[in-house]
Enzyme design. Structure first.
Site, PDB file in Angstrom:
ATOM      1  N   HIS A  56       0.848  -1.188   0.197  1.00 18.43           N
ATOM      2  CA  HIS A  56      -0.207  -0.463  -0.311  1.00 18.43           C
ATOM      3  C   HIS A  56       0.879   1.435  -0.334  1.00 18.43           C
ATOM      4  O   HIS A  56       1.553   2.046   1.301  1.00 18.43           O
ATOM      5  CB  HIS A  56      -0.791  -0.599   1.114  1.00 18.43           C
ATOM      6  CG  HIS A  56      -2.335   1.177   0.937  1.00 18.43           C
ATOM      7  ND1 HIS A  56      -3.309   0.777   1.793  1.00 18.43           N
ATOM      8  CD2 HIS A  56      -2.222   2.233   0.741  1.00 18.43           C
ATOM      9  CE1 HIS A  56      -4.059   2.025   1.682  1.00 18.43           C
ATOM     10  NE2 HIS A  56      -3.063   2.708   0.971  1.00 18.43           N
ATOM     11  N   HIS A  58       1.363   5.109  -2.179  1.00 16.61           N
ATOM     12  CA  HIS A  58       0.862   6.485  -3.258  1.00 16.61           C
ATOM     13  C   HIS A  58       2.341   7.203  -3.694  1.00 16.61           C
ATOM     14  O   HIS A  58       2.489   7.994  -2.900  1.00 16.61           O
ATOM     15  CB  HIS A  58      -0.180   7.098  -2.929  1.00 16.61           C
ATOM     16  CG  HIS A  58      -0.969   6.949  -1.926  1.00 16.61           C
ATOM     17  ND1 HIS A  58      -2.065   6.607  -2.295  1.00 16.61           N
ATOM     18  CD2 HIS A  58      -1.191   6.025  -0.405  1.00 16.61           C
ATOM     19  CE1 HIS A  58      -3.250   5.604  -1.870  1.00 16.61           C
ATOM     20  NE2 HIS A  58      -2.984   5.932  -0.514  1.00 16.61           N
ATOM     21  N   ARG A  60       2.153   8.695  -6.544  1.00 21.59           N
ATOM     22  CA  ARG A  60       2.011  10.367  -6.553  1.00 21.59           C
ATOM     23  C   ARG A  60       2.404   9.880  -8.032  1.00 21.59           C
ATOM     24  O   ARG A  60       1.944  11.498  -8.820  1.00 21.59           O
ATOM     25  CB  ARG A  60       2.368  11.179  -6.213  1.00 21.59           C
ATOM     26  CG  ARG A  60       2.098  11.598  -4.721  1.00 21.59           C
ATOM     27  CD  ARG A  60       0.808  11.016  -4.393  1.00 21.59           C
ATOM     28  NE  ARG A  60       0.328  11.658  -2.494  1.00 21.59           N
ATOM     29  CZ  ARG A  60      -0.534  11.010  -2.058  1.00 21.59           C
ATOM     30  NH1 ARG A  60      -0.959  10.696  -2.806  1.00 21.59           N
ATOM     31  NH2 ARG A  60      -0.959  11.138  -0.654  1.00 21.59           N
ATOM     32  N   LYS A 140      -8.740  -1.500  -6.257  1.00 22.25           N
ATOM     33  CA  LYS A 140      -8.654  -0.500  -5.238  1.00 22.25           C
ATOM     34  C   LYS A 140     -10.249   0.232  -5.266  1.00 22.25           C
ATOM     35  O   LYS A 140     -10.245   1.000  -6.586  1.00 22.25           O
ATOM     36  CB  LYS A 140      -7.725   0.284  -5.161  1.00 22.25           C
ATOM     37  CG  LYS A 140      -8.294   0.985  -4.128  1.00 22.25           C
ATOM     38  CD  LYS A 140      -7.510   0.829  -2.820  1.00 22.25           C
ATOM     39  CE  LYS A 140      -8.109   1.343  -2.103  1.00 22.25           C
ATOM     40  NZ  LYS A 140      -6.901   2.550  -1.680  1.00 22.25           N
ATOM     41  N   HIS A 184     -10.505   0.643   0.565  1.00 19.75           N
ATOM     42  CA  HIS A 184     -10.696   1.773   2.349  1.00 19.75           C
ATOM     43  C   HIS A 184     -12.220   1.907   2.483  1.00 19.75           C
ATOM     44  O   HIS A 184     -12.902   2.514   1.771  1.00 19.75           O
ATOM     45  CB  HIS A 184     -10.487   3.546   0.811  1.00 19.75           C
ATOM     46  CG  HIS A 184     -10.354   4.691   2.469  1.00 19.75           C
ATOM     47  ND1 HIS A 184      -8.932   5.323   2.268  1.00 19.75           N
ATOM     48  CD2 HIS A 184     -11.462   4.677   2.951  1.00 19.75           C
ATOM     49  CE1 HIS A 184      -9.369   5.646   3.603  1.00 19.75           C
ATOM     50  NE2 HIS A 184     -11.099   5.659   3.492  1.00 19.75           N
ATOM     51  N   HIS A 240      -6.080  -0.392   5.767  1.00 21.87           N
ATOM     52  CA  HIS A 240      -5.607  -0.361   7.232  1.00 21.87           C
ATOM     53  C   HIS A 240      -6.368  -0.207   7.810  1.00 21.87           C
ATOM     54  O   HIS A 240      -7.273   1.086   7.870  1.00 21.87           O
ATOM     55  CB  HIS A 240      -5.231   1.361   6.277  1.00 21.87           C
ATOM     56  CG  HIS A 240      -6.180   2.181   5.148  1.00 21.87           C
ATOM     57  ND1 HIS A 240      -7.491   2.057   5.361  1.00 21.87           N
ATOM     58  CD2 HIS A 240      -5.676   2.946   4.521  1.00 21.87           C
ATOM     59  CE1 HIS A 240      -7.829   2.972   3.945  1.00 21.87           C
ATOM     60  NE2 HIS A 240      -6.843   3.098   4.054  1.00 21.87           N
ATOM     61  N   ASP A 310       1.182   2.452   3.846  1.00 16.39           N
ATOM     62  CA  ASP A 310      -0.008   3.694   2.994  1.00 16.39           C
ATOM     63  C   ASP A 310       0.935   4.988   2.928  1.00 16.39           C
ATOM     64  O   ASP A 310       0.761   5.963   3.579  1.00 16.39           O
ATOM     65  CB  ASP A 310      -1.727   3.737   4.176  1.00 16.39           C
ATOM     66  CG  ASP A 310      -2.610   4.788   3.993  1.00 16.39           C
ATOM     67  OD1 ASP A 310      -2.845   5.201   2.070  1.00 16.39           O
ATOM     68  OD2 ASP A 310      -3.615   4.851   4.384  1.00 16.39           O
ATOM     69  N   PRO A 328      -5.020  14.455   3.542  1.00 17.99           N
ATOM     70  CA  PRO A 328      -4.586  13.548   4.465  1.00 17.99           C
ATOM     71  C   PRO A 328      -4.095  12.657   4.102  1.00 17.99           C
ATOM     72  O   PRO A 328      -3.746  12.461   2.395  1.00 17.99           O
ATOM     73  CB  PRO A 328      -6.115  12.461   4.523  1.00 17.99           C
ATOM     74  CG  PRO A 328      -6.626  12.380   3.050  1.00 17.99           C
ATOM     75  CD  PRO A 328      -5.974  14.394   2.715  1.00 17.99           C
ATOM     76  N   GLY A 329      -2.553  12.372   4.987  1.00 15.26           N
ATOM     77  CA  GLY A 329      -1.801  11.263   4.257  1.00 15.26           C
ATOM     78  C   GLY A 329      -0.465  10.983   5.504  1.00 15.26           C
ATOM     79  O   GLY A 329      -0.475  12.536   5.432  1.00 15.26           O
TER      80      GLY A 329
HETATM   81  O1  DOR Z   1      -4.877   9.766   4.532  1.00 18.27           O
HETATM   82  C1  DOR Z   1      -5.012   8.711   3.232  1.00 18.27           C
HETATM   83  N1  DOR Z   1      -4.698   9.580   1.971  1.00 18.27           N
HETATM   84  N2  DOR Z   1      -5.964   7.749   3.156  1.00 18.27           N
HETATM   85  C2  DOR Z   1      -6.079   8.167   1.990  1.00 18.27           C
HETATM   86  O2  DOR Z   1      -7.934   7.084   1.620  1.00 18.27           O
HETATM   87  C3  DOR Z   1      -5.704   8.294   0.392  1.00 18.27           C
HETATM   88  C4  DOR Z   1      -4.560   8.924   0.748  1.00 18.27           C
HETATM   89  C5  DOR Z   1      -4.058   9.691  -0.211  1.00 18.27           C
HETATM   90  O3  DOR Z   1      -3.688   8.911  -1.241  1.00 18.27           O
HETATM   91  O4  DOR Z   1      -3.227  10.763  -0.176  1.00 18.27           O
HETATM   92 ZN    ZN Z   2      -3.810   4.728   0.627  1.00 17.47          ZN
HETATM   93 ZN    ZN Z   3      -7.285   4.490   1.896  1.00 18.90          ZN
END
Ligand code: DOR
Ligand code: ZN
Ligand code: ZN
Length: 442
Positions: A56, A58, A60, A140, A184, A240, A310, A328-329
């Site tokens: 998991h 990202h 980008r 996903k 998710h 998660h 994540d 978020p992230g």
């Molecule tokens: O916190 C998160 N960030 N949760 C998600 O589901 C997406 C992710 C993001 O891509 O930034």
């Molecule tokens: Zn994620």
């Molecule tokens: Zn997620």
């Protein structure tokens, strides 16, 4: 004569002092005595683990490369002991068509220093069988942004795929893809309702974030998803998981015969909503960090299938916005292993469980047969760890573009010191060497 020999390896559960011989990127033998070989690395008794697989991340890239790209993200992976990463589809454009899936294989293949797989997103249902031929890690779905009707149709479409492991995507109706949906899980309506109430009630303290997306939103969504999975006889992987009640729902469904696996992140396992006090929106993630009484803990890892980071990097500038506008992230690739090794040093976790959570189980769930364990014939993917090495989490040292972490200042004991992908050293004592990562498929 083989290409590489790793001498004096301590492999948990296998052998305390052995030599691993590598030929053509694969493990040739695991023996007591050293073979003749071109290149030798003496581990001097350090622990050798199978390379970690992060199911998991990202990265980008394409489109959001100001946050991260395949080069920086995969350097972060190598630095943290990960030899394979599975990337999420919420890039720009999203990885929701066969064309975009192929484009992303090209982009990642030209930049990644570790091996990689790709999760596919779901938008148009008629793309599902086309993408299934291209070996996606899973389909996903973000259940926090789609309706039940869409979920129903997507489950139905994926369940029609007929899996044949011996077919390499050549025959019209048999796919190399084992039908699997990753999710998710947060209920869209509950999230919207609770967020609006706080947001339009004038609340803007980041501490309220866990209430804007409450535990109930996750638990309702998890129940919903396991019911759909049972109904369509599909394997679902719940990303998660953040509450102990969600875990209970998952385990009950599993006992009733549902094909369900689940994942936890280091931040949901080790932090709680009090992190908002120190770190504000830098600790903002979806699902949110929970109050102590609801959250999952390291002791729950026995009933969790995998740890995924994540790794969700964002730009510091955007993370500095207020609670409703900051994205978020949390980046996780460079902290996960040392945080968990610290738990092993504290006797809260075993190597056996760590290997299951970060190598064996992700390989099994996401259908990566040549990776995930140290055995003859497997890819020579390893991470060497020094269990005595101590340090403090310092985001300024990250390879990732996202130089922040709610773990900043954490004391760790146990760190990755070398990472090898198919026999090539990609990280040695923190220095990253850019070898070419490969798209992995069954
Ligand atoms: O916190 C998160 N960030 N949760 C998600 O589901 C997406 C992710 C993001 O891509 O930034
Ligand atoms: Zn994620
Ligand atoms: Zn997620």
């Amino acid at each position: 004569m083989s290409d590489l020999a790793l001498l004096n390896c301590n492999i948990p559960g296998i052998n305390e002092n052995c030599t691993v011989e590598v030929e053509n990127g694969k493990i040739k033998s695991i023996k007591k005595i050293g073979p003749k070989c071109d290149k030798i690395i003496d581990l001097k008794g350090k622990i050798l683990l199978p390379g970690l697989i992060d199911a998991h991340v990202h990265m980008r890239d394409p489109g959001l490369t100001y946050k991260e790209d395949w080069k920086t993200g995969s350097r972060a992976a190598a630095s943290g002991g990960f030899t394979t990463v599975l990337d999420m589809p919420n890039t720009d454009p999203k990885t929701t068509t066969a064309e975009r899936f192929k484009e992303k294989i090209q982009i990642a293949g030209s930049k990644s220093v570790v091996d990689f797989g790709l999760h596919a997103g779901v938008e148009k249902l008629d793309e599902i069988p086309k993408i299934a031929k291209l070996h996606p890690s899973s389909f996903k779905i973000f259940a926090d942004i789609v309706d039940n009707g869409f979920l129903m149709d997507a489950f139905n479409e994926v369940s029609k795929l007929k899996y044949n492991p011996s077919t390499q995507g050549q025959k019209a109706e048999k796919y190399p893809f084992k039908p699997l949906i990753s999710l998710h899980c947060e209920d869209k309506d509950i999230v919207r309702h609770c967020t609006d109430k706080l947001k339009f009630g004038g609340v803007s303290d980041s501490k309220v974030y866990s209430r804007a997306r409450p535990a109930l939103a996750e638990e309702v969504s998890v129940s919903n998803i396991v019911t759909m999975a049972e109904h369509s006889n599909i394997h679902v992987h719940i990303c998660h998981v953040s509450t102990s009640k969600s875990l209970e729902i998952i385990r009950r469904a599993e006992l009733a015969g549902c094909m369900v696996t689940c994942e936890a992140t280091p931040h949901h396992l080790l932090l709680d909503s009090s992190s908002f006090e120190e770190f504000g929106t830098l600790a903002k993630t979806n699902p949110p960090l929970r109050d102590g009484k609801y959250r999952i803990k390291i002791s729950d890892l026995d009933s969790i299938d995998i740890v995924g980071t994540d790794h969700a990097p964002h730009e510091l500038l955007e993370k500095g916005r207020d609670v409703w506008n900051a994205p978020p992230g949390i980046p996780g690739l460079e902290t996960a292993l040392s945080l968990l090794l610290t738990q092993i040093n504290r006797k809260e976790l075993s190597f056996k469980r760590l290997i299951k959570l970060l190598s064996e189980n992700p390989a099994r769930i996401f259908n990566i047969p040549k990776k995930g364990s140290i055995k003859e014939g497997m890819d020579a993917d390893f991470v060497v760890v020094d269990m005595k090495r101590e340090g403090v989490v310092d985001p300024k040292t990250f390879q990732s573009k996202a130089e922040y972490s709610p773990f900043e200042g954490f004391q760790v004991k146990g760190m990755p010191v070398m990472t090898l992908v198919r026999g090539n050293v990609v990280m040695d004592e923190g220095e990253v060497f850019e070898k070419k990562g490969k798209f992995i498929h069954s």
